[in-house]
Design a protein around this motif. Structure first.
Motif, PDB file in Angstrom:
ATOM      1  N   ALA A 105       0.850  -1.179   0.198  1.00  0.00           N
ATOM      2  CA  ALA A 105       0.105  -0.176  -0.092  1.00  0.00           C
ATOM      3  C   ALA A 105       0.797   1.257  -0.066  1.00  0.00           C
ATOM      4  CB  ALA A 105      -0.976  -0.051   1.124  1.00  0.00           C
ATOM      5  N   ARG A 106       2.061   1.131   0.635  1.00  0.00           N
ATOM      6  CA  ARG A 106       2.704   2.313   0.662  1.00  0.00           C
ATOM      7  C   ARG A 106       3.405   2.575  -0.620  1.00  0.00           C
ATOM      8  NH1 ARG A 106       6.736   0.539   3.888  1.00  0.00           N
ATOM      9  NH2 ARG A 106       5.736   1.333   5.910  1.00  0.00           N
ATOM     10  N   LEU A 107       3.787   1.646  -1.338  1.00  0.00           N
ATOM     11  CA  LEU A 107       4.530   1.798  -2.587  1.00  0.00           C
ATOM     12  C   LEU A 107       3.624   2.368  -3.548  1.00  0.00           C
ATOM     13  CD1 LEU A 107       6.839  -1.264  -2.890  1.00  0.00           C
ATOM     14  CD2 LEU A 107       7.574   1.098  -2.876  1.00  0.00           C
ATOM     15  N   ARG A 108       2.120   1.863  -3.585  1.00  0.00           N
ATOM     16  CA  ARG A 108       1.318   2.293  -4.521  1.00  0.00           C
ATOM     17  C   ARG A 108       0.915   3.770  -4.024  1.00  0.00           C
ATOM     18  NH1 ARG A 108      -2.977  -2.249  -6.765  1.00  0.00           N
ATOM     19  NH2 ARG A 108      -3.349  -0.123  -7.835  1.00  0.00           N
ATOM     20  N   ALA A 109       0.856   4.301  -2.461  1.00  0.00           N
ATOM     21  CA  ALA A 109       0.709   5.650  -2.635  1.00  0.00           C
ATOM     22  C   ALA A 109       1.665   6.546  -2.830  1.00  0.00           C
ATOM     23  CB  ALA A 109       0.130   5.842  -1.012  1.00  0.00           C
ATOM     24  N   ALA A 110       2.667   5.988  -2.854  1.00  0.00           N
ATOM     25  CA  ALA A 110       3.864   6.895  -3.443  1.00  0.00           C
ATOM     26  C   ALA A 110       4.160   7.138  -4.835  1.00  0.00           C
ATOM     27  CB  ALA A 110       5.312   6.294  -2.634  1.00  0.00           C
ATOM     28  N   SER A 111       3.628   6.118  -5.612  1.00  0.00           N
ATOM     29  CA  SER A 111       4.136   6.366  -7.184  1.00  0.00           C
ATOM     30  C   SER A 111       2.659   6.335  -7.856  1.00  0.00           C
ATOM     31  CB  SER A 111       4.849   5.214  -7.300  1.00  0.00           C
ATOM     32  OG  SER A 111       5.070   5.131  -8.945  1.00  0.00           O
ATOM     33  N   CYS A 112       2.344   7.303  -8.380  1.00  0.00           N
ATOM     34  CA  CYS A 112       1.157   7.272  -9.465  1.00  0.00           C
ATOM     35  C   CYS A 112       1.184   6.249 -10.602  1.00  0.00           C
ATOM     36  CB  CYS A 112       0.837   8.795 -10.203  1.00  0.00           C
ATOM     37  SG  CYS A 112       0.365  10.049  -9.059  1.00  0.00           S
ATOM     38  N   GLY A 113       2.531   6.409 -11.019  1.00  0.00           N
ATOM     39  CA  GLY A 113       2.966   5.069 -12.215  1.00  0.00           C
ATOM     40  C   GLY A 113       2.899   3.693 -11.672  1.00  0.00           C
ATOM     41  N   LEU A 114       3.695   3.308 -10.523  1.00  0.00           N
ATOM     42  CA  LEU A 114       3.212   2.092 -10.139  1.00  0.00           C
ATOM     43  C   LEU A 114       1.846   1.606  -9.669  1.00  0.00           C
ATOM     44  CD1 LEU A 114       4.758  -0.405  -8.901  1.00  0.00           C
ATOM     45  CD2 LEU A 114       4.931   0.582  -6.797  1.00  0.00           C
ATOM     46  N   PHE A 161      -7.923  -6.791  -4.429  1.00  0.00           N
ATOM     47  CA  PHE A 161      -8.728  -5.730  -4.885  1.00  0.00           C
ATOM     48  C   PHE A 161      -9.060  -5.036  -3.537  1.00  0.00           C
ATOM     49  CE2 PHE A 161     -10.482  -8.597  -8.463  1.00  0.00           C
ATOM     50  CZ  PHE A 161     -10.398  -7.327  -9.532  1.00  0.00           C
ATOM     51  N   LEU A 162      -8.765  -5.510  -2.314  1.00  0.00           N
ATOM     52  CA  LEU A 162      -8.853  -4.574  -1.080  1.00  0.00           C
ATOM     53  C   LEU A 162      -7.706  -3.839  -1.069  1.00  0.00           C
ATOM     54  CD1 LEU A 162     -10.717  -7.432   1.202  1.00  0.00           C
ATOM     55  CD2 LEU A 162     -11.686  -4.980   0.553  1.00  0.00           C
ATOM     56  N   LEU A 163      -6.430  -4.323  -1.191  1.00  0.00           N
ATOM     57  CA  LEU A 163      -5.369  -3.715  -1.306  1.00  0.00           C
ATOM     58  C   LEU A 163      -5.392  -2.371  -2.138  1.00  0.00           C
ATOM     59  CD1 LEU A 163      -2.563  -6.357  -0.351  1.00  0.00           C
ATOM     60  CD2 LEU A 163      -3.807  -4.908   1.277  1.00  0.00           C
ATOM     61  N   ALA A 164      -5.847  -2.793  -3.263  1.00  0.00           N
ATOM     62  CA  ALA A 164      -5.930  -1.769  -4.357  1.00  0.00           C
ATOM     63  C   ALA A 164      -6.672  -0.599  -3.718  1.00  0.00           C
ATOM     64  CB  ALA A 164      -6.234  -2.120  -5.662  1.00  0.00           C
ATOM     65  N   SER A 165      -7.775  -0.776  -3.128  1.00  0.00           N
ATOM     66  CA  SER A 165      -8.723   0.195  -2.737  1.00  0.00           C
ATOM     67  C   SER A 165      -8.393   1.033  -1.323  1.00  0.00           C
ATOM     68  CB  SER A 165     -10.020  -0.542  -2.260  1.00  0.00           C
ATOM     69  OG  SER A 165      -9.939  -1.352  -0.931  1.00  0.00           O
ATOM     70  N   VAL A 166      -7.168   0.594  -0.946  1.00  0.00           N
ATOM     71  CA  VAL A 166      -6.475   1.226   0.185  1.00  0.00           C
ATOM     72  C   VAL A 166      -6.159   2.589  -0.345  1.00  0.00           C
ATOM     73  CG1 VAL A 166      -4.719   1.503   1.874  1.00  0.00           C
ATOM     74  CG2 VAL A 166      -6.175  -0.603   1.791  1.00  0.00           C
ATOM     75  N   GLY A 178      -5.877  13.165   3.427  1.00  0.00           N
ATOM     76  CA  GLY A 178      -4.423  13.723   3.798  1.00  0.00           C
ATOM     77  C   GLY A 178      -3.691  12.654   3.434  1.00  0.00           C
ATOM     78  N   ASP A 179      -2.244  13.082   3.392  1.00  0.00           N
ATOM     79  CA  ASP A 179      -1.004  12.114   2.994  1.00  0.00           C
ATOM     80  C   ASP A 179      -0.938  10.558   3.657  1.00  0.00           C
ATOM     81  OD1 ASP A 179      -0.326  14.056   1.623  1.00  0.00           O
ATOM     82  OD2 ASP A 179       1.291  14.829   2.992  1.00  0.00           O
ATOM     83  N   GLU A 180      -1.463  10.585   4.750  1.00  0.00           N
ATOM     84  CA  GLU A 180      -1.473   9.294   5.480  1.00  0.00           C
ATOM     85  C   GLU A 180      -2.742   8.509   5.608  1.00  0.00           C
ATOM     86  OE1 GLU A 180       1.605   8.083   7.227  1.00  0.00           O
ATOM     87  OE2 GLU A 180       2.085   9.241   5.630  1.00  0.00           O
ATOM     88  N   GLN A 181      -3.896   9.173   4.779  1.00  0.00           N
ATOM     89  CA  GLN A 181      -5.188   8.570   4.911  1.00  0.00           C
ATOM     90  C   GLN A 181      -5.028   6.910   4.254  1.00  0.00           C
ATOM     91  OE1 GLN A 181      -8.229   9.882   5.650  1.00  0.00           O
ATOM     92  NE2 GLN A 181      -8.842   7.671   5.578  1.00  0.00           N
TER      93      GLN A 181
END
Length: 210
Positions: A105-114, A161-166, A178-181
């Motif tokens: 989830a952290r990697l997904r949140a940090a990179s639009c491209g990823l 799918f659930l991890l993608a929705s985070v 927020g940045d940490e939502q």
């Protein structure tokens, strides 16, 4: 193989000149930042500008914009797979599962491209890496269910799918995220996935103590 080596691999097998390698390293670093901030639609000119090189140097050092982006995203997915392998090997299945879920989830949140690559929206050749990510999620879910720490009615596809929705959009219903939502979203998802959970989520309990 990292992104630089992917781009420098040639049929001749000759080692590149030092200045050529430095330029590729600069382009990879610039592309990684641009992919995170802008996404997979970032232009070659923008990457070259961030790298401090001309567009001519860009096309002399990498085959194409797409090849550069694919190499950068493949490297990010390889980093994710290293985390996943460690999680699979963790003797505590729940710790392994939640550790991977948090990193994912952290990697997904940090990179639009990823985020776009994991959603299959970038149109780049990343099928082998995506297949390995799917396999490791399946293994992690299987281990957690065998240990009785993950709900039996949940499938590994559900987890994907659930991890993608985070990872949320920047706004919803006029509310800014927020940045940490994503961390709060993840805590709620993991609490719902855990088998036999009877205690309130950690943050809620801490809030009541305060």
């Amino acid at each position: 193989m990292d992104a630089v080596d992917r781009l420098l691999t040639s049929e001749t097998g000759r080692a590149p000149r030092a200045d050529a390698r430095r330029n590729v390293e600069r382009l990879v670093a610039a592309a990684r930042g641009a992919v995170a901030e802008v996404g997979v639609d970032v232009t070659a000119h923008e990457i070259a500008r961030r790298a401090g090189v001309g567009i001519g140097t860009f096309y002399r050092r990498v085959p194409s914009r797409e090849a550069l982006l694919a190499a950068v995203l493949a490297e990010l997915l390889d980093e994710m797979l290293v985390i996943a392998r460690r999680a699979v090997d963790d003797p505590d299945p729940w710790r392994g599962f939640t550790g991977f879920a948090t990193a994912y989830a952290r990697l997904r949140a940090a990179s639009c491209g990823l985020n776009a690559a994991l959603g299959g929206e970038c149109g780049l050749a990343l099928d082998p890496q995506l297949a390995r990510v799917r396999e490791h999620i399946r293994l992690l879910v299987g281990h957690a269910k065998e240990a009785g720490v993950l709900r039996e009615d949940v499938t590994w596809e559900d987890v994907a799918f659930l991890l993608a929705s985070v990872t949320t959009a920047d706004r919803t219903l006029g509310l800014p995220a927020g940045d940490e939502q994503w961390r709060r979203n993840l805590r709620i998802v993991l609490d719902g996935l855990r088998a036999g959970r009877t205690e309130p989520p950690e943050e809620s309990a801490a809030g009541r103590r305060g």
